[in-house]
Scaffold this motif. Structure first.
Motif, PDB file in Angstrom:
ATOM      1  N   PHE A 334       0.871  -1.174   0.000  1.00  0.00           N
ATOM      2  CA  PHE A 334       0.000   0.000   0.000  1.00  0.00           C
ATOM      3  C   PHE A 334       0.905   1.220   0.000  1.00  0.00           C
ATOM      4  O   PHE A 334       1.627   1.482   0.984  1.00  0.00           O
ATOM      5  CB  PHE A 334      -0.928   0.025   1.211  1.00  0.00           C
ATOM      6  N   GLY A 335       0.887   1.952  -1.106  1.00  0.00           N
ATOM      7  CA  GLY A 335       1.766   3.109  -1.210  1.00  0.00           C
ATOM      8  C   GLY A 335       1.172   4.189  -2.081  1.00  0.00           C
ATOM      9  O   GLY A 335       0.247   3.956  -2.871  1.00  0.00           O
ATOM     10  N   PHE A 336       1.702   5.395  -1.933  1.00  0.00           N
ATOM     11  CA  PHE A 336       1.233   6.547  -2.686  1.00  0.00           C
ATOM     12  C   PHE A 336       2.287   6.934  -3.723  1.00  0.00           C
ATOM     13  O   PHE A 336       3.486   6.787  -3.493  1.00  0.00           O
ATOM     14  CB  PHE A 336       0.975   7.735  -1.751  1.00  0.00           C
ATOM     15  N   GLY A 337       1.800   7.445  -4.858  1.00  0.00           N
ATOM     16  CA  GLY A 337       2.721   7.819  -5.921  1.00  0.00           C
ATOM     17  C   GLY A 337       3.245   6.595  -6.648  1.00  0.00           C
ATOM     18  O   GLY A 337       2.913   5.451  -6.332  1.00  0.00           O
ATOM     19  N   THR A 338       4.102   6.840  -7.622  1.00  0.00           N
ATOM     20  CA  THR A 338       4.710   5.751  -8.383  1.00  0.00           C
ATOM     21  C   THR A 338       5.738   5.041  -7.522  1.00  0.00           C
ATOM     22  O   THR A 338       6.562   5.685  -6.870  1.00  0.00           O
ATOM     23  CB  THR A 338       5.373   6.289  -9.662  1.00  0.00           C
ATOM     24  N   GLU A 381     -10.368   0.515  10.153  1.00  0.00           N
ATOM     25  CA  GLU A 381     -10.032   1.831   9.619  1.00  0.00           C
ATOM     26  C   GLU A 381      -8.541   2.085   9.756  1.00  0.00           C
ATOM     27  O   GLU A 381      -7.928   1.760  10.776  1.00  0.00           O
ATOM     28  CB  GLU A 381     -10.823   2.924  10.344  1.00  0.00           C
ATOM     29  N   HIS A 382      -7.974   2.678   8.706  1.00  0.00           N
ATOM     30  CA  HIS A 382      -6.567   3.067   8.702  1.00  0.00           C
ATOM     31  C   HIS A 382      -6.483   4.570   8.454  1.00  0.00           C
ATOM     32  O   HIS A 382      -7.058   5.072   7.473  1.00  0.00           O
ATOM     33  CB  HIS A 382      -5.799   2.319   7.606  1.00  0.00           C
ATOM     34  N   TYR A 383      -5.785   5.277   9.313  1.00  0.00           N
ATOM     35  CA  TYR A 383      -5.620   6.725   9.183  1.00  0.00           C
ATOM     36  C   TYR A 383      -4.187   7.001   8.732  1.00  0.00           C
ATOM     37  O   TYR A 383      -3.227   6.688   9.448  1.00  0.00           O
ATOM     38  CB  TYR A 383      -5.923   7.421  10.506  1.00  0.00           C
ATOM     39  N   LEU A 384      -4.056   7.607   7.558  1.00  0.00           N
ATOM     40  CA  LEU A 384      -2.746   7.778   6.933  1.00  0.00           C
ATOM     41  C   LEU A 384      -2.444   9.261   6.738  1.00  0.00           C
ATOM     42  O   LEU A 384      -3.236   9.993   6.129  1.00  0.00           O
ATOM     43  CB  LEU A 384      -2.710   7.066   5.572  1.00  0.00           C
ATOM     44  N   GLN A 385      -1.316   9.701   7.268  1.00  0.00           N
ATOM     45  CA  GLN A 385      -0.814  11.052   7.045  1.00  0.00           C
ATOM     46  C   GLN A 385       0.285  10.958   5.993  1.00  0.00           C
ATOM     47  O   GLN A 385       1.291  10.289   6.191  1.00  0.00           O
ATOM     48  CB  GLN A 385      -0.254  11.647   8.347  1.00  0.00           C
ATOM     49  N   VAL A 386       0.077  11.627   4.856  1.00  0.00           N
ATOM     50  CA  VAL A 386       0.953  11.461   3.695  1.00  0.00           C
ATOM     51  C   VAL A 386       1.804  12.717   3.508  1.00  0.00           C
ATOM     52  O   VAL A 386       1.284  13.837   3.514  1.00  0.00           O
ATOM     53  CB  VAL A 386       0.129  11.195   2.420  1.00  0.00           C
ATOM     54  N   VAL A 387       3.111  12.521   3.342  1.00  0.00           N
ATOM     55  CA  VAL A 387       4.043  13.618   3.114  1.00  0.00           C
ATOM     56  C   VAL A 387       4.864  13.311   1.868  1.00  0.00           C
ATOM     57  O   VAL A 387       5.404  12.221   1.719  1.00  0.00           O
ATOM     58  CB  VAL A 387       4.988  13.827   4.320  1.00  0.00           C
ATOM     59  N   LEU A 403      13.964  12.013  -7.861  1.00  0.00           N
ATOM     60  CA  LEU A 403      12.937  11.097  -7.354  1.00  0.00           C
ATOM     61  C   LEU A 403      11.843  11.887  -6.659  1.00  0.00           C
ATOM     62  O   LEU A 403      12.100  12.929  -6.047  1.00  0.00           O
ATOM     63  CB  LEU A 403      13.552  10.091  -6.365  1.00  0.00           C
ATOM     64  N   GLU A 404      10.623  11.371  -6.797  1.00  0.00           N
ATOM     65  CA  GLU A 404       9.481  11.921  -6.064  1.00  0.00           C
ATOM     66  C   GLU A 404       8.740  10.748  -5.443  1.00  0.00           C
ATOM     67  O   GLU A 404       8.315   9.834  -6.144  1.00  0.00           O
ATOM     68  CB  GLU A 404       8.565  12.689  -7.019  1.00  0.00           C
ATOM     69  N   GLU A 405       8.633  10.742  -4.146  1.00  0.00           N
ATOM     70  CA  GLU A 405       7.945   9.660  -3.461  1.00  0.00           C
ATOM     71  C   GLU A 405       7.107  10.231  -2.323  1.00  0.00           C
ATOM     72  O   GLU A 405       7.269  11.386  -1.932  1.00  0.00           O
ATOM     73  CB  GLU A 405       8.941   8.635  -2.917  1.00  0.00           C
ATOM     74  N   TYR A 406       6.203   9.378  -1.823  1.00  0.00           N
ATOM     75  CA  TYR A 406       5.315   9.779  -0.737  1.00  0.00           C
ATOM     76  C   TYR A 406       5.495   8.809   0.423  1.00  0.00           C
ATOM     77  O   TYR A 406       5.338   7.597   0.256  1.00  0.00           O
ATOM     78  CB  TYR A 406       3.860   9.778  -1.202  1.00  0.00           C
ATOM     79  N   GLU A 407       5.834   9.347   1.559  1.00  0.00           N
ATOM     80  CA  GLU A 407       5.929   8.543   2.766  1.00  0.00           C
ATOM     81  C   GLU A 407       4.727   8.876   3.653  1.00  0.00           C
ATOM     82  O   GLU A 407       4.127   9.951   3.544  1.00  0.00           O
ATOM     83  CB  GLU A 407       7.249   8.807   3.490  1.00  0.00           C
ATOM     84  N   TYR A 408       4.391   7.937   4.528  1.00  0.00           N
ATOM     85  CA  TYR A 408       3.198   8.175   5.345  1.00  0.00           C
ATOM     86  C   TYR A 408       3.319   7.466   6.694  1.00  0.00           C
ATOM     87  O   TYR A 408       4.071   6.505   6.850  1.00  0.00           O
ATOM     88  CB  TYR A 408       1.937   7.700   4.617  1.00  0.00           C
ATOM     89  N   THR A 409       2.573   7.987   7.634  1.00  0.00           N
ATOM     90  CA  THR A 409       2.397   7.326   8.926  1.00  0.00           C
ATOM     91  C   THR A 409       1.038   6.653   8.922  1.00  0.00           C
ATOM     92  O   THR A 409       0.122   7.082   8.207  1.00  0.00           O
ATOM     93  CB  THR A 409       2.479   8.335  10.077  1.00  0.00           C
ATOM     94  N   PRO A 429      -3.232  14.074   2.616  1.00  0.00           N
ATOM     95  CA  PRO A 429      -1.955  14.606   2.110  1.00  0.00           C
ATOM     96  C   PRO A 429      -1.593  15.911   2.809  1.00  0.00           C
ATOM     97  O   PRO A 429      -2.442  16.771   3.033  1.00  0.00           O
ATOM     98  CB  PRO A 429      -2.230  14.831   0.617  1.00  0.00           C
ATOM     99  N   SER A 430      -0.325  16.066   3.135  1.00  0.00           N
ATOM    100  CA  SER A 430       0.155  17.293   3.771  1.00  0.00           C
ATOM    101  C   SER A 430       0.363  18.370   2.716  1.00  0.00           C
ATOM    102  O   SER A 430       0.687  18.080   1.560  1.00  0.00           O
ATOM    103  CB  SER A 430       1.468  17.023   4.509  1.00  0.00           C
ATOM    104  N   ASN A 431       0.152  19.655   3.113  1.00  0.00           N
ATOM    105  CA  ASN A 431       0.408  20.759   2.187  1.00  0.00           C
ATOM    106  C   ASN A 431       1.868  21.182   2.209  1.00  0.00           C
ATOM    107  O   ASN A 431       2.264  22.124   1.522  1.00  0.00           O
ATOM    108  CB  ASN A 431      -0.486  21.954   2.507  1.00  0.00           C
ATOM    109  N   MET A 432       2.683  20.482   3.006  1.00  0.00           N
ATOM    110  CA  MET A 432       4.123  20.718   3.039  1.00  0.00           C
ATOM    111  C   MET A 432       4.834  19.495   2.466  1.00  0.00           C
ATOM    112  O   MET A 432       4.267  18.406   2.398  1.00  0.00           O
ATOM    113  CB  MET A 432       4.600  20.979   4.466  1.00  0.00           C
ATOM    114  N   GLN A 433       6.059  19.686   2.046  1.00  0.00           N
ATOM    115  CA  GLN A 433       6.834  18.579   1.510  1.00  0.00           C
ATOM    116  C   GLN A 433       8.277  18.676   1.979  1.00  0.00           C
ATOM    117  O   GLN A 433       8.757  19.743   2.355  1.00  0.00           O
ATOM    118  CB  GLN A 433       6.789  18.551  -0.018  1.00  0.00           C
ATOM    119  N   VAL A 434       8.942  17.532   1.966  1.00  0.00           N
ATOM    120  CA  VAL A 434      10.359  17.473   2.302  1.00  0.00           C
ATOM    121  C   VAL A 434      11.148  17.598   0.998  1.00  0.00           C
ATOM    122  O   VAL A 434      10.950  16.816   0.068  1.00  0.00           O
ATOM    123  CB  VAL A 434      10.715  16.152   3.010  1.00  0.00           C
ATOM    124  N   LEU A 435      12.022  18.588   0.940  1.00  0.00           N
ATOM    125  CA  LEU A 435      12.844  18.823  -0.245  1.00  0.00           C
ATOM    126  C   LEU A 435      14.299  18.509   0.086  1.00  0.00           C
ATOM    127  O   LEU A 435      14.904  19.140   0.953  1.00  0.00           O
ATOM    128  CB  LEU A 435      12.706  20.273  -0.713  1.00  0.00           C
TER     129      LEU A 435
END
Length: 484
Positions: A334-338, A381-387, A403-409, A429-435
């Motif tokens: 279970f993952g977000f993005g490619t 139920e699963h609650y996922l915070q995506v960054v 690379l562009e990836e999405y990590e989550y809790t 999804p968070s409105n902030m990202q790690v660069l």
């Protein structure tokens, strides 16, 4: 000559005649040590120069407006039939997509999560317009055969075509079907005397009384109409049953037309049935699920706003007993993005060891309950915070994305409910990202450090040599003074 003399006066490195210099063992030793130190420090500086430097910062998500978020998954449901398993998505913008099939694949699985056949038909169940006759008229009685577990096997071996309505008395759709089913059964009985020809017979099973029989045939929605062909119901293959499900219209004319086609021994792949009034309707006959388990895999594209991905038993023409629906599942992916390729992950983890550890946080986790006990009617139920994490390189004065990836809790909970159990993935999804920025060191910085290393080691060695040489001379003078 005058010009050359003036030029020599600019020499910063005036030479002492070799005859005026004196070699020593201490100087030779320090020279060797200094040379080895220069080589060692030069190697370390060269390695540091070749190593890319990364900086991490938190910025506002740089995604373009209108970008979609891809959700990839592979979920194993040991007790949820592929026949009714539905994938739905919704979000806070009001977007709703029900029973997604285009990018979803389903496979029947056994309790050990092993596939039991080819891909299960993932198309949507056709909409049933006629759930029964509009004008039911008089009650035709019970013309279909009421079956028990003992009778079921006997009938399935005696008749070439054995069509069974698995129903529940409390089910609204089962009660809508009952008059049409009984009337159609009476017509078929008159046309094909089952006592003489044994070509086709219509029966029914009350799943509230024959619960074990219905579980054996993986009945999860009511009514479920199954088509059994003599010799095709394989009982010795780990309990798997090979037969078909009827998804056509439920009025008397449609049922009779379907029974006529079955009785005429057409190939079982045939899906088009002609009605007696020469109008054509498509009655879908598909393979019934081989087991009660289902593997759902694929992806969905969603808006980058908070939303839900739901997996549940769903049908607009069937009823479900919540106590018999079990949404226990094992998550393979279970993952977000490619999904990042292994080669890219290897290189990036070399730069940042902790990068990419949370893009598939739920992998391998099991969420299991048991039907019929205190844990029945459980929604998971699963609650996922995506960054979002983005890695860019600034080599050659240009910036390009590596690379562009999405990590989550993930936080999961089991909730008891009176409604039909579902599996809900609530993502936010968070409105902030790690660069993460990759920047190579400048060549001028490397040359400066190399010069500093060589000059510094040479100078320090010279100072040590001078101190050591003067100390030895002083000691010798003291010893000579003592002798006189």
């Amino acid at each position: 000559m005058i010009f050359s003399g003036k030029l020599k006066s600019l020499d910063f490195y005036r030479k002492i005649p070799r005859d005026l210099t004196e070699a020593s063992f201490s100087g030779a030793g320090l020279s060797i040590i200094a040379a080895l130190s220069m080589v060692f420090l030069f190697g370390m500086e060269l390695n540091e120069y070749m190593t890319l430097q990364t900086t991490t910062s938190i910025v506002v998500d740089r995604s373009s407006d209108g970008d979609f978020l891809r959700i990839d998954f592979m979920l194993n449901f040991p007790a949820l039939s592929c026949e009714f398993a539905s994938v739905d998505v919704s979000d806070v913008l009001g977007t709703k997509r029900l029973n997604i099939t285009r990018t979803i694949r389903k496979y029947s699985i056994d309790p050990n999560l092993k596939t039991t056949g080819s891909e299960f038909h993932s198309g949507s169940i056709p909409k049933i317009n006629n759930h029964g006759d509009r004008d039911l008229g008089e009650d035709n009685g019970d013309d279909s055969v009421a079956l028990t577990s003992a009778q079921f096997d006997i009938y399935s071996q005696q008749y070439d075509i054995f069509v069974v309505n698995f129903y529940a008395p409390w089910c609204y759709w089962s009660n809508r079907l009952k008059p049409s089913w009984e009337k159609a059964s009476n017509i078929i009985k008159e046309r094909y005397n089952p006592e003489i020809y044994r070509r086709i017979v219509m029966g029914k099973v009350d799943c509230t009384l024959e619960n074990a029989l219905c579980r054996r045939h993986h009945i999860q929605g009511y009514p479920s109409i199954r088509i059994f062909r003599k010799g095709n119901d394989v009982r010795d293959n780990h309990g798997h049953h090979e037969h078909e499900s009827y998804y056509g219209e439920r009025d008397t004319d449609s049922l009779v037309a379907a029974m006529e086609v079955l009785a005429s021994s057409l190939p079982k792949e045939s899906q088009k049935l002609a009605l007696e009034d020469n109008s054509t309707k498509v009655v879908t006959q598909r393979a019934a699920p081989l087991t009660s388990g289902c593997r759902i895999e694929g992806f969905v594209l969603v808006n980058k706003v908070p939303g839900n991905l739901l997996i549940s038993a769903n049908s607009l023409a069937h009823s479900f007993d919540p106590s018999q629906i079990n949404v226990s599942h094992v998550i393979s992916y279970f993952g977000f993005g490619t999904k990042p390729p292994p080669t890219s992950l290897y290189e990036l983890r070399r730069l940042r060891p902790n990068l990419g550890e949370s893009y598939n946080r739920l992998a391998g986790k099991s969420f299991l309950t048991h039907s019929g006990d205190a844990n029945a009617n459980v929604t998971i139920e699963h609650y996922l915070q995506v960054v979002k994490t983005e890695v860019v390189s600034r080599r050659h004065s240009r910036e390009y994305k590596l690379l562009e990836e999405y990590e989550y809790t993930a936080h999961s909970s089991l909730v008891n409910s009176f409604y039909i159990p579902v599996v809900k993935f609530h993502y936010e999804p968070s409105n902030m990202q790690v660069l993460i920025t990759e920047e190579p060191k400048s060549f001028s910085h490397f040359i400066t450090n190399v010069c500093a290393i060589i000059g510094g080691v040479f100078t320090v060695a010279g100072i040590l040599d001078s101190i050591l040489h003067n100390t030895i001379r002083l000691v010798k003078k003291v010893e000579l003074g003592k002798q006189f």
